[in-house]
Design an enzyme around this catalytic site. Structure first.
Site, PDB file in Angstrom:
ATOM      1  N   TYR A 143    -117.426 -16.683  60.914  1.00 33.78           N
ATOM      2  CA  TYR A 143    -118.069 -15.102  61.051  1.00 33.78           C
ATOM      3  C   TYR A 143    -119.909 -15.890  60.610  1.00 33.78           C
ATOM      4  CZ  TYR A 143    -114.741 -12.909  63.989  1.00 33.78           C
ATOM      5  OH  TYR A 143    -113.376 -12.565  64.485  1.00 33.78           O
ATOM      6  N   HIS A 144    -120.322 -14.770  60.233  1.00 31.67           N
ATOM      7  CA  HIS A 144    -121.575 -15.090  59.188  1.00 31.67           C
ATOM      8  C   HIS A 144    -121.220 -14.844  58.435  1.00 31.67           C
ATOM      9  CE1 HIS A 144    -120.775 -10.790  59.366  1.00 31.67           C
ATOM     10  NE2 HIS A 144    -120.939 -10.521  58.319  1.00 31.67           N
ATOM     11  N   GLY A 145    -122.111 -15.867  57.357  1.00 32.18           N
ATOM     12  CA  GLY A 145    -122.367 -16.374  56.252  1.00 32.18           C
ATOM     13  C   GLY A 145    -121.124 -17.796  55.627  1.00 32.18           C
ATOM     14  N   ALA A 171    -116.088 -13.233  57.214  1.00 32.70           N
ATOM     15  CA  ALA A 171    -117.416 -13.732  57.058  1.00 32.70           C
ATOM     16  C   ALA A 171    -118.012 -14.065  55.938  1.00 32.70           C
ATOM     17  CB  ALA A 171    -117.748 -12.414  57.517  1.00 32.70           C
ATOM     18  N   GLY A 172    -118.394 -14.721  54.774  1.00 31.89           N
ATOM     19  CA  GLY A 172    -118.924 -14.964  53.870  1.00 31.89           C
ATOM     20  C   GLY A 172    -118.157 -15.878  53.229  1.00 31.89           C
TER      21      GLY A 172
END
Length: 244
Positions: free
Chosen positions: A104-106, A131-132
């Protein structure tokens, strides 16, 4: 050439399997930066392996500009890898990603050393990274493992395990798994909460989460007993949305 189109078909199919927001093939082809990054990575990787390293880096740089996803052309990425949203994803030179992984993003697959050789993580097949999250160093994340959002992973993760927190810890036992599930039901992520015993805030949150879970279980049992005592009371005593 047939292999290239076969991989593209697999990539599109993986988007539909893992993203319920995907509606049409045309939409996926034109509006999914994760797919664009993977396709362009394959071009950059082929150039890298052909000893056209500067050209491979240039393609990678253009891809970063277009998609917000930075994949070093020297990285090794398997089939049906899905990068959802993707903005801010960084994948280092010696990273290895197995088939059917989801990022996922990050997410960062980063190194912890300036020396040569293997510096970045290895993800076995079917890994999901939230994410992250940051996965750092030449560690191995076993097949089917899950990395929670915002976790910082610096040690190996066994196959099928779930790692959360900063630094990441492996969730073991039914009590810890129930705590994470209860935290999700309450509407916040426990992934970024330290489990260190010297953190009073983390201890307080863990205690409140456990206590809330115990109260919920007692209420369910009480409602069941009351429903059994009063004919027709099952519907009346059913849990109402919104609590209490």
């Amino acid at each position: 050439m047939a292999s290239v189109f076969q991989q593209l078909r697999e990539d599109i199919a993986s988007v539909f399997e893992r993203d319920p927001a995907a509606r049409t093939t045309f939409e996926v082809l034109t509006c999914y930066p994760g797919l664009h990054a993977i396709v362009l990575y394959r071009l950059a990787h082929a150039l890298w392996l052909s000893d056209l390293k500067w050209l491979g880096r240039l393609v990678s740089h253009i891809t970063r500009w277009l998609t917000g996803i930075e994949i070093h052309p020297g990285a090794s990425i398997g089939r049906r890898v899905f990068i959802d949203h993707g903005m801010g994803v960084v994948i280092g030179e010696t990273a290895e990603i197995g088939d059917d992984c989801t990022l996922y993003h990050g997410v960062t697959l980063g190194g912890t050393s300036w020396t040569g050789g293997k510096r970045h993580p290895t993800l076995r097949a079917g890994v999901v990274i939230g994410a992250g999250a940051k996965v750092l160093g030449p560690i191995v994340v076993g097949a089917g493992a899950r990395i929670g959002s915002n976790a910082v992973v610096v040690k190996d993760v066994p196959a099928g395990a779930t790692a959360v927190g900063i630094p990441a810890r492996i969730i073991e036992g039914t009590a810890a798994q129930a705590r994470e599930a209860q935290a999700a039901r309450l509407g916040f992520s426990a992934y970024a909460v330290s489990a260190s015993d010297d953190d009073p805030v983390a201890l307080a949150i863990r205690g409140l989460t456990d206590h809330t879970g115990a109260i919920d279980a007692e209420l369910v049992a009480l409602r069941a007993r009351l429903a059994a005592l009063e004919p027709g009371g099952a519907a009346d005593m059913a849990p109402r949305q919104g609590g209490g």
